[in-house]
Each structure stands twice: as C-alpha cells, then as structure tokens.
Design a protein around this motif. Structure first.
Motif, PDB file in Angstrom:
ATOM      1  N   ARG A 174       0.820  -1.207   0.000  1.00  0.00           N
ATOM      2  CA  ARG A 174       0.000   0.000   0.000  1.00  0.00           C
ATOM      3  C   ARG A 174       0.860   1.265   0.000  1.00  0.00           C
ATOM      4  N   GLY A 175       2.035   1.173   0.575  1.00  0.00           N
ATOM      5  CA  GLY A 175       2.951   2.307   0.489  1.00  0.00           C
ATOM      6  C   GLY A 175       3.345   2.590  -0.946  1.00  0.00           C
ATOM      7  N   PHE A 176       3.676   1.519  -1.685  1.00  0.00           N
ATOM      8  CA  PHE A 176       4.054   1.693  -3.086  1.00  0.00           C
ATOM      9  C   PHE A 176       2.853   2.064  -3.956  1.00  0.00           C
ATOM     10  N   ASN A 177       1.654   1.751  -3.500  1.00  0.00           N
ATOM     11  CA  ASN A 177       0.443   2.144  -4.236  1.00  0.00           C
ATOM     12  C   ASN A 177       0.170   3.640  -4.141  1.00  0.00           C
ATOM     13  N   TYR A 178       0.510   4.247  -2.975  1.00  0.00           N
ATOM     14  CA  TYR A 178       0.023   5.605  -2.721  1.00  0.00           C
ATOM     15  C   TYR A 178       1.075   6.642  -2.327  1.00  0.00           C
ATOM     16  N   VAL A 179       2.081   6.271  -1.549  1.00  0.00           N
ATOM     17  CA  VAL A 179       2.950   7.320  -0.987  1.00  0.00           C
ATOM     18  C   VAL A 179       4.447   7.130  -1.227  1.00  0.00           C
ATOM     19  N   PHE A 180       4.886   5.944  -1.633  1.00  0.00           N
ATOM     20  CA  PHE A 180       6.304   5.727  -1.883  1.00  0.00           C
ATOM     21  C   PHE A 180       6.584   5.931  -3.374  1.00  0.00           C
ATOM     22  N   GLY A 181       6.811   7.174  -3.756  1.00  0.00           N
ATOM     23  CA  GLY A 181       7.066   7.500  -5.155  1.00  0.00           C
ATOM     24  C   GLY A 181       8.505   7.222  -5.564  1.00  0.00           C
ATOM     25  N   SER A 182       8.872   7.668  -6.755  1.00  0.00           N
ATOM     26  CA  SER A 182      10.206   7.374  -7.303  1.00  0.00           C
ATOM     27  C   SER A 182      11.316   7.962  -6.439  1.00  0.00           C
ATOM     28  N   GLU A 183      11.076   9.139  -5.858  1.00  0.00           N
ATOM     29  CA  GLU A 183      12.090   9.768  -5.024  1.00  0.00           C
ATOM     30  C   GLU A 183      12.335   8.936  -3.763  1.00  0.00           C
ATOM     31  N   TRP A 184      11.262   8.443  -3.153  1.00  0.00           N
ATOM     32  CA  TRP A 184      11.381   7.599  -1.964  1.00  0.00           C
ATOM     33  C   TRP A 184      12.145   6.324  -2.313  1.00  0.00           C
ATOM     34  N   ARG A 185      11.844   5.738  -3.463  1.00  0.00           N
ATOM     35  CA  ARG A 185      12.491   4.470  -3.841  1.00  0.00           C
ATOM     36  C   ARG A 185      13.981   4.650  -4.084  1.00  0.00           C
ATOM     37  N   LYS A 186      14.378   5.810  -4.586  1.00  0.00           N
ATOM     38  CA  LYS A 186      15.810   6.082  -4.776  1.00  0.00           C
ATOM     39  C   LYS A 186      16.538   6.116  -3.435  1.00  0.00           C
ATOM     40  N   GLN A 187      15.845   6.559  -2.412  1.00  0.00           N
ATOM     41  CA  GLN A 187      16.453   6.669  -1.093  1.00  0.00           C
ATOM     42  C   GLN A 187      16.458   5.338  -0.336  1.00  0.00           C
ATOM     43  N   HIS A 188      15.686   4.361  -0.813  1.00  0.00           N
ATOM     44  CA  HIS A 188      15.575   3.070  -0.110  1.00  0.00           C
ATOM     45  C   HIS A 188      15.748   1.900  -1.083  1.00  0.00           C
TER      46      HIS A 188
END
Length: 420
Positions: A174-188
């Motif tokens: 659900r995080g990847f569905n709504y709030v974990f965008g590309s910028e967040w994924r680059k950081q994690h």
C-alpha cells in the motif's frame, strides 16, 4: 460444507493466506465473503466480518492473519517448505525472529501506513495535516528498521524467503500504491530490491499481476481549503440575523435555563478556539501554528494544564497506552468545545508513560475533565506560559518533534492523540 474455507478479498492481510493455500496445494476453498452465494454463511460463521477468516474441519474457526498463516503452513505435509517458512522445529531462535518480523509488519507497519495514506485517498476519512505528519514521523522510523536489516541481508530472517518476508512485503504494497514514489524508492534501494524479490516469488506473485509503482505520491485533498473558505464566508451572512431586533427578546427566556455545560457560564471568549484548532490542523506546527497561538492566547480566558497518567508502571505495549488515551479523549467529548491539547506516549513497550498539555476554558480544570469517568486516573498541574521552561513543555507537547526528559532520562515520543 466439509471442505475448509478461506474467506478473503482484496485487503492486504488476505494476500498471504491466499498465496499459502495455492502454493502449498492445500484442500481449502478460497471464497469471496461478499459473493451472493457466500455472504449469508460468512455472516453466520463470523459475525464481526473480520478478514481474512478461516473455517476448517469440524467447525474449527480462525480470524487474524497471523493465526491463519501458521495454521495453513502447519497443515502442509511438505516438511521442507514448513521449515523454510517458519524455521526448523529445533531452531527456536529463527522461529522467534520470523514471528517477530511477521508481527511487526502486520501491526506497526500496516497501522502507520494506513494513517498516512487513508486520509489522502478515502473520502470519508478527514485529512488533518498534523495527524498525517505525526504518522509519517513514526512510519519513517519503522522504515529505517527495515532498511538497516535489508542493507546487510537479502531477507529478513535467514537465507530464504520466510513468512516474515511474505507478510511484510504485502504490507509495504500500500505504500508503493500511494505514498512511496520514485524519489522515496531512490532513497531506499535495499527495501525496493527485497520487495521486488519477494513479490516475484511463487508464494504471492499472483497478487501482483497488475501492480505498478507510482512516480508521484498522492497529494493531500483540497477539501480542507474549501472548508476554510466556507467558514470564513459564514460571518457575512450574520448581519441579516442581527438586524432583527425582535430575536433577542424571543430568545431571552432560554437564558434563565441551566447551561448544558458549566463552562458555558463563562461567556464568549475573545480567543476563538475553533480558529486555533483549524490553524493547528492545517498549518505546520512549529513555524506557523504555535507562533499564532501565543500571539492570540489570552491567559485570563484560558489556562493550560500538564496532564500525567497516574499509573505509568502498569502500562505495557505502547499501542495499548495510546488506545487508553484515545478512550479518555472520547469520554471527554462533552467538553471539546472548551478544550484543546495533546497527550503523548513516550518510551517503549513495557517501559512507557503518558503525559501532555491541555488548554482549558477558564482557570479550573475540573469542569472540563470531570465529564469523563476516568478523569481521576490523571494528575493535573496548572502551567505558567510566562515561565520559559513550562512554555517550552507546551510547545513540545503540541509539536511532538523532540524527545522528553523524564526523571533525567531521554525518552522518545512514540505516539499520541490530539484532543480537539
């Protein structure tokens, strides 16, 4: 029906039990509880309608994902897969680690993800910036725990996918569905690598057939601004009602009636509490809301009280302490027109406490609090905002962004509730 039944639907907690039934080849029917042919039996079997739900042989029934997961895996005759998912029967440390991560994902991770995304996507859930920011703060700490583990290891426990990975990866979805965008994924990157590995596994890959990462997080709704505009426009209509001089005479007899709340006797204050509550909910707390409060606060009309739970030594899990605060605030509903404040939970499981600061109409706390049956479970101390230390305590309680010092020890704030 003699065949076992797993009731499940689109909800995240249903995914892993459904995947286990398929991957382990269990003789269990997977049923949509709201299908026309199933909903009556489902309601009879499970009146609370919690999902997932399992009905097994001889009327055996289970709810809660963790219980169902363990039952399904132990129903399998494939000892190798059972040992992989739950840990070898003799390896109690691995078993405990798996259970620990499974519980962490099924509770803390899901709970705070919901607090972050639900106000953004569910129309009936109000978006309160302060509450969402607080949930994000805790969610970031939870994510850091996963990040630290997955930077060093491929999986959460051991060298293979376990039940811990399945439950936690499903929760992250659900995080990847709504709030974990590309910028967040680059950081994690470690979390993303692990998530992609687990979701591609035979255990749960069917659930991700249509899955896509988002580029941008869902934005906060604009409804809050519209509501504020409507509320600002409301006073314009007031002159029409005020122009009728006969109305006060008609209403005069009601003035002799006993007020619904004793604090009503204090009259109308110059400090507009509702305006402060809107400011607190919709603006950043430290840079905007708190300066506004101190500029407009009238200490002759309102007092501020330090509120401490008397029985901190009896508290156990932090989420239970937070639920206790929520129940207390619910029972104060008769006084919400006259109060505002926050109570926070600090510390950790089996070593935590409850404290906070509450703004009260008038100079006596009792009329505001004694509407709640459990109000005497708390200690109340009047604060003096002209004292820099006491003013700092109020700011910290309403901002939640700094640890507390309790009996000389630094304690992190882990949760809390807003009374408004």
């Amino acid at each position: 029906m003699s065949q076992s039944v797993l009731y499940s639907n689109f909800r995240i907690r249903s995914w892993v039990p459904r995947g286990l039934v398929k991957a382990l080849g269990l003789n269990v029917a997977i049923v949509d509880p709201y299908a026309e042919e199933a909903k009556e039996q489902f309601a009879l079997d499970f009146p609370l309608k919690k999902l997932p739900a399992f009905r097994g042989p001889r009327g055996f029934k289970l709810t809660e994902q963790m219980a169902i997961n363990h039952y399904l895996i132990n129903s399998s005759e494939n000892e190798k897969l059972k040992a992989q998912l739950l840990g070898a029967p003799t390896d109690i440390e691995t078993q405990a680690e798996i259970l620990r991560w499974e519980s962490f994902g099924n509770s803390d991770l899901i709970i705070f993800l919901v607090k972050v995304f639900q106000p953004l996507v569910v129309e009936d859930v109000p978006y309160v910036k302060r509450d969402v920011d607080a949930a994000w703060k805790t969610l970031d700490v939870i994510v850091d725990v996963f990040d630290a583990k997955l930077k060093e290891y491929t999986y959460l426990v051991g060298e293979h996918i376990t039940l811990a990975d399945l439950v936690c990866a499903a929760a992250f979805t659900r995080g990847f569905n709504y709030v974990f965008g590309s910028e967040w994924r680059k950081q994690h990157p470690a979390i993303v690598r692990w998530f992609n590995t687990v979701r591609a596994s035979d255990w749960i890959k069917d659930e991700y057939a249509d899955f896509k990462f988002i580029d941008e997080p869902v934005k906060p709704p604009q409804a809050t601004n519209k509501k504020k505009e409507k509320k600002k426009e409301t006073p314009k209509a007031a002159p029409k009602a005020a122009a009728k001089k006969e109305e006060p005479k008609e209403e005069a007899p009601t003035e002799s009636k006993k007020p619904k709340h004793p604090l009503e006797l204090l009259g109308k204050p110059t400090f507009v509490l509702d305006e402060w509550k809107r400011k607190y909910s919709n603006e950043d707390t430290r840079p905007v809301a708190l300066p506004w409060f101190w500029e407009h606060y009238n200490p002759e009309e309102y007092s501020i009280w330090k509120v401490d739970y008397k029985y901190n030594d009896e508290l156990t899990l932090t989420f239970m302490s937070n639920n206790l605060v929520g129940g207390f605030f619910n029972r104060l509903s008769a006084s919400t027109k006259y109060v505002f404040g926050c109570l926070v939970v600090y510390g950790e499981n089996n070593n935590n406490g409850i404290t906070g600061a509450v703004l009260v109409r008038g100079q006596d706390h009792v009329p505001a609090f004694d509407v709640a049956p459990d109000w005497e479970s708390y200690n109340y101390k009047k604060l003096d905002p002209s004292n820099p230390q006491e003013k700092e305590f109020i700011d910290d309680m309403w901002a939640w962004d700094k640890p507390l010092v309790v009996n000389g020890e630094t304690k992190e704030i882990v949760d809390g509730k807003v009374l408004k």
